[in-house]
Design a protein around this motif. Sequence first.
Motif, short mmCIF file in Angstrom:
data_model
loop_
_atom_site.label_atom_id
_atom_site.label_comp_id
_atom_site.label_asym_id
_atom_site.label_seq_id
_atom_site.Cartn_x
_atom_site.Cartn_y
_atom_site.Cartn_z
N ALA A 108 0.86 -1.19 0.00
CA ALA A 108 0.00 0.00 0.00
C ALA A 108 0.89 1.23 0.00
O ALA A 108 2.06 1.16 0.39
N GLU A 109 0.34 2.34 -0.44
CA GLU A 109 1.05 3.61 -0.36
C GLU A 109 0.11 4.67 0.18
O GLU A 109 -1.10 4.59 0.03
N LEU A 110 0.73 5.66 0.81
CA LEU A 110 -0.03 6.66 1.53
C LEU A 110 0.37 8.05 1.06
O LEU A 110 1.56 8.32 0.84
N ARG A 111 -0.63 8.92 0.93
CA ARG A 111 -0.41 10.33 0.63
C ARG A 111 -1.06 11.13 1.77
O ARG A 111 -2.28 11.11 1.90
N PRO A 112 -0.24 11.82 2.59
CA PRO A 112 -0.83 12.59 3.69
C PRO A 112 -1.70 13.74 3.21
O PRO A 112 -2.56 14.21 3.92
N ASP A 113 -1.48 14.16 1.98
CA ASP A 113 -2.31 15.17 1.34
C ASP A 113 -2.82 14.53 0.05
O ASP A 113 -2.03 14.24 -0.86
N ARG B 210 -1.07 14.08 10.38
CA ARG B 210 -1.97 15.00 11.07
C ARG B 210 -2.88 15.70 10.07
O ARG B 210 -2.70 15.61 8.86
N ARG B 211 -3.82 16.43 10.60
CA ARG B 211 -4.77 17.18 9.79
C ARG B 211 -4.05 18.13 8.82
O ARG B 211 -4.52 18.36 7.72
N ASP B 212 -2.88 18.66 9.23
CA ASP B 212 -2.13 19.59 8.37
C ASP B 212 -1.33 18.87 7.29
O ASP B 212 -0.62 19.50 6.51
N GLY B 213 -1.41 17.54 7.23
CA GLY B 213 -0.72 16.77 6.21
C GLY B 213 0.69 16.36 6.56
O GLY B 213 1.38 15.74 5.77
N ALA B 214 1.16 16.72 7.77
CA ALA B 214 2.50 16.35 8.20
C ALA B 214 2.56 14.85 8.46
O ALA B 214 1.81 14.33 9.28
N LEU B 215 3.46 14.16 7.75
CA LEU B 215 3.62 12.71 7.88
C LEU B 215 4.69 12.42 8.91
O LEU B 215 5.71 13.08 8.99
N ALA C 254 1.12 14.46 -5.43
CA ALA C 254 1.52 13.36 -6.29
C ALA C 254 2.54 12.47 -5.58
O ALA C 254 2.80 11.36 -6.02
N ARG C 255 3.11 12.94 -4.49
CA ARG C 255 4.15 12.20 -3.77
C ARG C 255 3.52 11.20 -2.79
O ARG C 255 2.78 11.58 -1.90
#
Length: 177
Positions: free
Chosen positions: A81-86, A104-109, A90-91
């Motif tokens: 699986a892969e995860l995108r915090p935002d 977190r809610r702010d997209g910080a992984l 594309a990353r």
Amino acid sequence: FRLADGSSATLDTDSRLDVAFEEGARSVRLMKGRVRLSVAKQAVPLHIAAGQGATTANDAEVDLSVDEAGTVTAALRRGEAELRPDADSARATAITLGQTLTYRRDGALQLAGAPAADIPATWPEGWAEYRSIRLDQLVAEANRYAVRPIIIDHSSIAALNVSGRFHISQTDQFADR
């Protein structure tokens, strides 16, 4: 729950999963709580939205949770699986087997460093096992299953670290222990 694509979803108490399948796309959104998704192999991977990010998986088993603050935790139990915090990014970050990632809610992984951030592998059976977790975090886990919640009335007790294997879905037994 058996999904239309052959996948299955095990929802924890007080959880909500929205499912949307259409030709050429399959997606779910974890609105709240926790889910274990056993993702069936298909031509198109399953898009799993949670918080501000998304996870994609195919022929895999993934646990996801969203807490009250909008923090998402993902753990890979089988497959890839892969995860995108935002979700718009594309990353993507690959999740390795047994690894837990949190954003977190702010997209910080962040890599889950504290055991409290981990999703216990045995949660579908009502068990949680921790090497070290703050008592207030463990009680919050148990209160997901409680008819009458456990309340810790002193901050010094709430801050204690505990370890062990707990049957958190049996609130009375858990409180006695």
